[in-house]
Design an enzyme around this catalytic site. Sequence first.
Site, PDB file in Angstrom:
ATOM      1  N   GLU A  34       0.527  -0.915  -0.021  1.00  0.00           N
ATOM      2  CA  GLU A  34      -0.080  -0.206  -0.273  1.00  0.00           C
ATOM      3  C   GLU A  34       0.892   1.284  -0.112  1.00  0.00           C
ATOM      4  OE1 GLU A  34      -2.613  -2.727   2.190  1.00  0.00           O
ATOM      5  OE2 GLU A  34      -0.531  -2.621   2.620  1.00  0.00           O
ATOM      6  N   ASP A 107      -2.320  -4.962   3.302  1.00  0.00           N
ATOM      7  CA  ASP A 107      -2.611  -5.456   5.314  1.00  0.00           C
ATOM      8  C   ASP A 107      -2.752  -6.276   5.023  1.00  0.00           C
ATOM      9  OD1 ASP A 107      -0.637  -3.582   5.638  1.00  0.00           O
ATOM     10  OD2 ASP A 107      -2.594  -1.557   5.903  1.00  0.00           O
ATOM     11  N   ASP A 109      -5.437  -7.916   6.376  1.00  0.00           N
ATOM     12  CA  ASP A 109      -6.969  -7.955   6.707  1.00  0.00           C
ATOM     13  C   ASP A 109      -8.234  -7.396   5.508  1.00  0.00           C
ATOM     14  OD1 ASP A 109      -6.976  -5.099   5.994  1.00  0.00           O
ATOM     15  OD2 ASP A 109      -6.550  -4.790   8.185  1.00  0.00           O
ATOM     16  N   GLU A 111      -9.594  -5.511   4.372  1.00  0.00           N
ATOM     17  CA  GLU A 111      -9.427  -4.462   3.597  1.00  0.00           C
ATOM     18  C   GLU A 111      -8.274  -4.222   2.965  1.00  0.00           C
ATOM     19  OE1 GLU A 111     -11.021  -0.374   2.497  1.00  0.00           O
ATOM     20  OE2 GLU A 111     -11.430  -1.468   4.559  1.00  0.00           O
ATOM     21  N   TYR A 330       0.940  -5.847  12.745  1.00  0.00           N
ATOM     22  CA  TYR A 330       0.075  -5.136  12.563  1.00  0.00           C
ATOM     23  C   TYR A 330      -0.743  -4.675  13.791  1.00  0.00           C
ATOM     24  CZ  TYR A 330      -3.405  -4.157   8.954  1.00  0.00           C
ATOM     25  OH  TYR A 330      -4.296  -3.396   8.153  1.00  0.00           O
ATOM     26  N   ARG A 332      -3.951  -3.130  13.783  1.00  0.00           N
ATOM     27  CA  ARG A 332      -4.995  -3.051  13.561  1.00  0.00           C
ATOM     28  C   ARG A 332      -5.807  -4.763  13.623  1.00  0.00           C
ATOM     29  NH1 ARG A 332      -4.670   0.310   9.409  1.00  0.00           N
ATOM     30  NH2 ARG A 332      -4.916   2.237   9.845  1.00  0.00           N
ATOM     31  N   HIS A 377      -4.125 -13.673  13.839  1.00  0.00           N
ATOM     32  CA  HIS A 377      -3.909 -12.594  13.990  1.00  0.00           C
ATOM     33  C   HIS A 377      -2.757 -13.185  15.401  1.00  0.00           C
ATOM     34  CE1 HIS A 377      -6.727  -9.326  10.990  1.00  0.00           C
ATOM     35  NE2 HIS A 377      -5.901 -10.685  10.581  1.00  0.00           N
TER      36      HIS A 377
END
Length: 749
Positions: A34, A107, A109, A111, A330, A332, A377
């Site tokens: 990203e 990432d 997740d 998203e 990470y 989130r 996670h």
Amino acid sequence: MKPRTSTKSASGARKRAQSADVHLPANTRVVIVESPAKAQTIGRYLGKGYWVEASVGHVRDLLRSKLSVDVEKNFAPTYTVPKERRATVKRLKQASAQAVQVFLATDPDREGEAIAWHVMAAAAIPEDISQRVVFHEITEQAVRDAFAHSRNLDMDLVNAQQARRVLDRLVGYKISPLLWRKVRGRLSAGRVQSVTVRLVVEREREILAFVPVEYWSICAELAKQDTRLVSPRPSFVARLHKIGGQDVDLKEEPATQAIVDDLQGCSYVVDDVRKSKRQRRPYAPFITSTLQQDAFRQLGMSARRTMVIAQQLYEGQDIGKGERVGLITYMRTDSTHIAPEAVAQTRDFIAKRFGADQVPERAPSYKTRTVNAQEAHECIRPTSVWREPEVIKDYLDPDQQRLYQLIWRRFVASQMRPAIFDVTSVDIKAGRLLPGQSLPSGVIPRTMAEEWPYLFRVTGSTVAFPGFLLVYDEASDETNPTETDAGVLPPLATSDPLDLLRLIPEQHFTQPSPRFTEATLIRELEKHGIGRPSTYAPIISTIQERDYVERVNRYLRPTELGFTINDLLVKHFPDIVDIEFTAHMENDLDRVASGQRNWVGLLQDFWVPFRASLEQAEQNIEKMEMPSEPTGLTCEKCGSPMVVKVGRFGKFIACSNYPACRNTKPYLVKTGVRCPECGGDLVQRRTRNKRVFYGCANYPDCHFSVWQRPLSEPCPKCGGLVTEAGKGTTKCTKCQLVFRVEGEHAKGS
């Protein structure tokens, strides 16, 4: 020291690089992430044979000008590449066309999965040469392991993100125009933001409707009789606990004063001493919600600011000698899981840094309490505990260093032994001796109970073994005035006679639940299963930017507009702002992500009743007139009152005689504090990135500004300006004194 680069020159170089054509050597593997920072860190680990490009976030999105969702054709979304992303997509397409393999390393997740899918579609990347790689920390070992275990794109995760995006678009693009027509322009409604506003509104109404009830307490300051010649005399304060065997229940001052008068003539004696050990376990390592809560409480950081800084720490920082590395995992996440190798490393560190006695026999484990947490996670932790905050602080800016230190300490503490306290609880009897009667040598006999009706109690504790407290302790949201840990008590034994030094009667009133802070609101959202780790910060930022909720000091309070919009939505769209409905929707989205539910069916089940509510609301909601907020100012051009208006950039002050008079002024939120340099008003302002700071209203003539909220109380040492400093403390900008304000008294530190 951390190198400082010109933002303008770096931005210009990036634009020139993006506009240039891509020419890759043969047999090159392309990696797409990203952000440029992440690309730089990963590129160093992969070395030759790899070309790392940044998508700079999403490369496709729904059209802004229309709904972009075909509700008649299985809610098919219409995506487009925004103008500002076209050069990036061109580079990605050119690079992918020359690659032997393309790795999508966005990432870990939903998203990130969706961004990878959009990149594949926008850049026309063939499926047969593309692979998805996922890592939860940006270190060399983690990156290499991820590339060794690549996988195909997970369309269940993509569809869960698509479903959320379409749901939010349907709610926002259908209800918001209704608000424009019926209330005023530039309003918005959101599937999760509206529920959050409801929580704030209902808490405020609870506070407004609360009727305080008076009650009284009585404490006694006591000292052992055999210390009368000691100076200063050691004393302690005990609280009246029972009268005649019944709990104290004093409602009015006259009854309290009668008890005080009676206690003045009483004798006091230690009736019972109980000693025990109390264990306090360490806190679990951070997840997204607890990080945001503690960063707010201890560092004064907003949820949005916390996530921005955490992203920087995750993507990688240069920590000297050309070593660029991700400093945390990470950020989130809703899982407290810890990788076994991280546990082993931390136990080794604790033994060498603090002593083997601080390492528990078995590594502590923590149960994830978040609903539907993603256990694959990890928690938020440092990628290496050997990178102590003090060692790398010169390579981080102040906010990065403070947040890294908070994460490091919380994680290390989570793997240490519990703290152990020596607890002493003392019961004190008070009563009157009959003529010729002396204090008994043991426990007061029952025959004297009526003459000794008063029972005072005090509890003190001392640290016997510090354990995790050597590293970390959590700040609380609210202080409890009824907590009476007296700390270190003088040595006391049963039958010790005591002197009464003074009685302390105190009036209290029951209190409603406090207003939400950002920290407690995030906790409330998490408790009800509303939103997910990636949504807490944008939710809280949005409701403030929309002027539905305002922050007063540390607390969130609904505006008049917030009350109005909330009541309208509760009446006409009860499901949209229903807490249980919203939490149930989050569960359904999780089921889509795990492949247990079809995303189109989920949208259909939502759309049918929602469309009916829309049609009914359109017919039943009458046009509302929102009164303009007065300012107390007079227009210098025409003499009409000036009022507060809301435009595309937020609030501003305008003449009420518009359009005949178009005089406007900027809207300044005054703090009630004077500038220490020129005496002007200190007002709240925002940077281009919407970060709040406080500056002089006389700018540009005066350039004074501070990041922390200024307070009206001057420094007790030098009289300088005092600002909030986190952890419930304040700090003087002049002499740097840090102190805590308790009532009218300031305690220096």
